[in-house]
Design a protein around this motif. Structure first.
Motif, PDB file in Angstrom:
ATOM      1  N   THR A 112      20.966  36.788  46.108  1.00 24.30           N
ATOM      2  CA  THR A 112      22.437  36.869  46.279  1.00 24.30           C
ATOM      3  C   THR A 112      22.958  35.566  47.425  1.00 24.30           C
ATOM      4  OG1 THR A 112      22.361  39.363  46.519  1.00 24.30           O
ATOM      5  CG2 THR A 112      24.257  38.193  47.729  1.00 24.30           C
ATOM      6  N   SER A 113      24.100  35.013  46.938  1.00 22.47           N
ATOM      7  CA  SER A 113      24.678  33.872  47.688  1.00 22.47           C
ATOM      8  C   SER A 113      26.017  34.638  48.191  1.00 22.47           C
ATOM      9  CB  SER A 113      24.965  32.750  46.791  1.00 22.47           C
ATOM     10  OG  SER A 113      23.737  32.178  46.559  1.00 22.47           O
ATOM     11  N   LEU A 114      26.444  34.300  49.448  1.00 27.50           N
ATOM     12  CA  LEU A 114      27.691  34.690  50.050  1.00 27.50           C
ATOM     13  C   LEU A 114      28.283  33.187  50.269  1.00 27.50           C
ATOM     14  CD1 LEU A 114      28.633  37.263  52.535  1.00 27.50           C
ATOM     15  CD2 LEU A 114      29.679  35.405  52.373  1.00 27.50           C
ATOM     16  N   ILE A 115      29.579  33.095  49.793  1.00 31.58           N
ATOM     17  CA  ILE A 115      30.158  31.647  49.790  1.00 31.58           C
ATOM     18  C   ILE A 115      31.618  31.883  50.342  1.00 31.58           C
ATOM     19  CG2 ILE A 115      30.955  29.560  48.646  1.00 31.58           C
ATOM     20  CD1 ILE A 115      28.652  30.340  46.653  1.00 31.58           C
ATOM     21  N   GLY A 116      31.721  31.225  51.654  1.00 30.01           N
ATOM     22  CA  GLY A 116      32.945  31.474  52.153  1.00 30.01           C
ATOM     23  C   GLY A 116      34.057  30.462  51.608  1.00 30.01           C
ATOM     24  N   VAL A 117      35.308  30.928  51.340  1.00 29.19           N
ATOM     25  CA  VAL A 117      36.019  30.040  50.556  1.00 29.19           C
ATOM     26  C   VAL A 117      37.463  30.080  51.226  1.00 29.19           C
ATOM     27  CG1 VAL A 117      34.997  30.051  48.230  1.00 29.19           C
ATOM     28  CG2 VAL A 117      36.842  32.107  49.019  1.00 29.19           C
ATOM     29  N   GLU A 118      38.423  29.246  51.205  1.00 27.62           N
ATOM     30  CA  GLU A 118      39.758  29.209  51.810  1.00 27.62           C
ATOM     31  C   GLU A 118      40.511  30.427  51.169  1.00 27.62           C
ATOM     32  OE1 GLU A 118      43.440  26.331  52.603  1.00 27.62           O
ATOM     33  OE2 GLU A 118      41.587  25.330  52.384  1.00 27.62           O
ATOM     34  N   ALA A 119      40.636  30.362  49.887  1.00 25.94           N
ATOM     35  CA  ALA A 119      41.466  31.146  49.332  1.00 25.94           C
ATOM     36  C   ALA A 119      40.889  31.788  47.935  1.00 25.94           C
ATOM     37  CB  ALA A 119      42.953  30.639  49.139  1.00 25.94           C
ATOM     38  N   LEU A 120      41.156  32.882  47.487  1.00 24.46           N
ATOM     39  CA  LEU A 120      40.945  33.112  45.945  1.00 24.46           C
ATOM     40  C   LEU A 120      42.377  33.166  45.310  1.00 24.46           C
ATOM     41  CD1 LEU A 120      38.146  35.979  46.641  1.00 24.46           C
ATOM     42  CD2 LEU A 120      37.932  33.713  45.347  1.00 24.46           C
ATOM     43  N   PHE A 121      42.437  33.648  44.126  1.00 22.59           N
ATOM     44  CA  PHE A 121      43.652  33.581  43.250  1.00 22.59           C
ATOM     45  C   PHE A 121      44.830  34.358  43.622  1.00 22.59           C
ATOM     46  CE2 PHE A 121      41.746  37.554  41.647  1.00 22.59           C
ATOM     47  CZ  PHE A 121      42.849  38.248  41.193  1.00 22.59           C
ATOM     48  N   GLU A 122      44.690  35.278  44.648  1.00 22.21           N
ATOM     49  CA  GLU A 122      45.860  35.824  45.108  1.00 22.21           C
ATOM     50  C   GLU A 122      45.587  36.145  46.497  1.00 22.21           C
ATOM     51  OE1 GLU A 122      47.513  39.296  43.091  1.00 22.21           O
ATOM     52  OE2 GLU A 122      47.713  38.096  41.321  1.00 22.21           O
ATOM     53  N   LYS A 123      46.676  36.243  47.612  1.00 20.62           N
ATOM     54  CA  LYS A 123      46.359  36.054  48.921  1.00 20.62           C
ATOM     55  C   LYS A 123      45.705  37.479  49.493  1.00 20.62           C
ATOM     56  CE  LYS A 123      51.103  36.126  50.260  1.00 20.62           C
ATOM     57  NZ  LYS A 123      52.371  35.642  50.962  1.00 20.62           N
ATOM     58  N   ASP A 124      46.027  38.594  48.773  1.00 19.74           N
ATOM     59  CA  ASP A 124      45.576  39.794  49.285  1.00 19.74           C
ATOM     60  C   ASP A 124      43.781  39.939  48.881  1.00 19.74           C
ATOM     61  OD1 ASP A 124      46.639  40.449  46.394  1.00 19.74           O
ATOM     62  OD2 ASP A 124      45.580  42.408  46.811  1.00 19.74           O
ATOM     63  N   VAL A 125      43.309  39.125  47.944  1.00 16.56           N
ATOM     64  CA  VAL A 125      41.927  39.362  47.576  1.00 16.56           C
ATOM     65  C   VAL A 125      41.215  38.644  48.650  1.00 16.56           C
ATOM     66  CG1 VAL A 125      40.469  38.642  45.636  1.00 16.56           C
ATOM     67  CG2 VAL A 125      42.986  39.346  45.092  1.00 16.56           C
ATOM     68  N   LEU A 126      40.183  39.451  49.223  1.00 11.52           N
ATOM     69  CA  LEU A 126      39.278  38.795  50.261  1.00 11.52           C
ATOM     70  C   LEU A 126      38.059  38.554  49.566  1.00 11.52           C
ATOM     71  CD1 LEU A 126      40.136  41.548  52.993  1.00 11.52           C
ATOM     72  CD2 LEU A 126      41.114  39.161  52.810  1.00 11.52           C
ATOM     73  N   VAL A 127      37.537  39.132  48.534  1.00  7.73           N
ATOM     74  CA  VAL A 127      36.185  39.030  47.880  1.00  7.73           C
ATOM     75  C   VAL A 127      36.062  38.982  46.593  1.00  7.73           C
ATOM     76  CG1 VAL A 127      35.697  41.402  48.134  1.00  7.73           C
ATOM     77  CG2 VAL A 127      33.834  39.756  48.252  1.00  7.73           C
ATOM     78  N   GLU A 128      35.424  38.141  45.906  1.00  9.05           N
ATOM     79  CA  GLU A 128      35.124  38.120  44.513  1.00  9.05           C
ATOM     80  C   GLU A 128      33.598  38.341  44.197  1.00  9.05           C
ATOM     81  OE1 GLU A 128      37.398  35.394  42.085  1.00  9.05           O
ATOM     82  OE2 GLU A 128      35.362  34.498  41.673  1.00  9.05           O
ATOM     83  N   VAL A 129      33.225  39.068  43.113  1.00 10.94           N
ATOM     84  CA  VAL A 129      31.531  39.165  42.869  1.00 10.94           C
ATOM     85  C   VAL A 129      31.510  38.760  41.453  1.00 10.94           C
ATOM     86  CG1 VAL A 129      29.796  40.725  42.707  1.00 10.94           C
ATOM     87  CG2 VAL A 129      31.447  41.228  44.309  1.00 10.94           C
ATOM     88  N   GLU A 130      30.419  37.759  41.449  1.00 11.54           N
ATOM     89  CA  GLU A 130      29.967  37.573  39.972  1.00 11.54           C
ATOM     90  C   GLU A 130      28.532  37.980  39.656  1.00 11.54           C
ATOM     91  OE1 GLU A 130      30.281  33.298  39.629  1.00 11.54           O
ATOM     92  OE2 GLU A 130      32.349  33.494  39.566  1.00 11.54           O
ATOM     93  N   ALA A 131      28.151  38.313  38.482  1.00 10.25           N
ATOM     94  CA  ALA A 131      26.774  38.960  38.295  1.00 10.25           C
ATOM     95  C   ALA A 131      26.067  38.264  37.065  1.00 10.25           C
ATOM     96  CB  ALA A 131      26.554  40.362  38.286  1.00 10.25           C
ATOM     97  N   THR A 132      24.834  37.993  36.974  1.00  9.04           N
ATOM     98  CA  THR A 132      24.100  37.664  35.853  1.00  9.04           C
ATOM     99  C   THR A 132      22.964  38.364  35.703  1.00  9.04           C
ATOM    100  OG1 THR A 132      24.621  35.329  36.574  1.00  9.04           O
ATOM    101  CG2 THR A 132      22.861  35.475  34.958  1.00  9.04           C
ATOM    102  N   ALA A 133      23.013  38.796  34.417  1.00  5.69           N
ATOM    103  CA  ALA A 133      21.671  39.972  34.296  1.00  5.69           C
ATOM    104  C   ALA A 133      21.139  39.612  32.808  1.00  5.69           C
ATOM    105  CB  ALA A 133      22.404  41.408  34.103  1.00  5.69           C
ATOM    106  N   LEU A 134      20.000  39.876  32.515  1.00  7.19           N
ATOM    107  CA  LEU A 134      19.453  39.830  31.612  1.00  7.19           C
ATOM    108  C   LEU A 134      19.013  41.292  30.937  1.00  7.19           C
ATOM    109  CD1 LEU A 134      16.650  37.279  31.779  1.00  7.19           C
ATOM    110  CD2 LEU A 134      18.453  37.202  30.714  1.00  7.19           C
ATOM    111  N   VAL A 135      19.236  41.638  29.502  1.00 11.65           N
ATOM    112  CA  VAL A 135      18.956  42.756  29.027  1.00 11.65           C
ATOM    113  C   VAL A 135      18.343  42.572  27.507  1.00 11.65           C
ATOM    114  CG1 VAL A 135      20.725  44.080  30.016  1.00 11.65           C
ATOM    115  CG2 VAL A 135      21.159  42.828  27.972  1.00 11.65           C
ATOM    116  N   ASP A 136      17.533  43.654  27.096  1.00  8.36           N
ATOM    117  CA  ASP A 136      17.128  43.675  25.738  1.00  8.36           C
ATOM    118  C   ASP A 136      17.960  43.764  24.785  1.00  8.36           C
ATOM    119  OD1 ASP A 136      14.478  42.793  26.418  1.00  8.36           O
ATOM    120  OD2 ASP A 136      13.927  44.931  26.748  1.00  8.36           O
TER     121      ASP A 136
END
Length: 136
Positions: A112-136
């Motif tokens: 996991t990486s946690l990256i501090g950013v100045e802003a996201l796409f709307e000012k009420d958004v505090l956090v965004e999560v991305e995931a990468t997975a492998l499945v059969d």
């Protein structure tokens, strides 16, 4: 498909995630940045980092499920957090821990990486999560 999470001896411990993931599988699943919104766009937990982390992870679980995956298939998580300061880690982890059993996210988390950013796409958004997975 097999995903193995581990932390080799000699790497920093304890941390709330594994340092290494090894996966084998036929399909890559990439879940785009998920935020604390309901399906209709209604904001969830405005101003509450723990609440937003929990909802963003719920939304990530929904995306994974739609592709036939679960958090057991996740190789990597990336969190982008606005207004980040190290003293906010307690609120961040409270959000993770509040929802982990519900969504099947084992702790420690995948790499996991946690990256501090100045802003996201709307000012009420505090956090965004991305995931990468492998499945059969």
């Amino acid at each position: 498909m097999t995903v193995q999470h581990f932390t080799p001896e000699g790497m920093l411990q304890p941390v709330p995630y594994h340092h290494v993931a090894v996966g084998t599988g036929a399909r890559h699943v990439h879940v785009s940045g998920q935020v604390a919104r309901q399906a209709d766009g209604t904001p969830v937990a405005v101003g509450d980092l723990a609440g937003q982390v929990a909802q963003a992870l719920r939304n990530t679980a929904t995306g994974l499920s739609g592709a036939g995956a679960t958090f057991a298939d996740v190789l990597r998580l990336t969190f982008y957090v606005t207004q980040w300061r190290p003293e906010r880690i307690g609120d961040f982890m409270a959000g993770v821990e509040a929802v982990a059993d519900e969504i099947g996210l084992e702790l420690p988390m995948p790499p996991t990486s946690l990256i501090g950013v100045e802003a996201l796409f709307e000012k009420d958004v505090l956090v965004e999560v991305e995931a990468t997975a492998l499945v059969d």
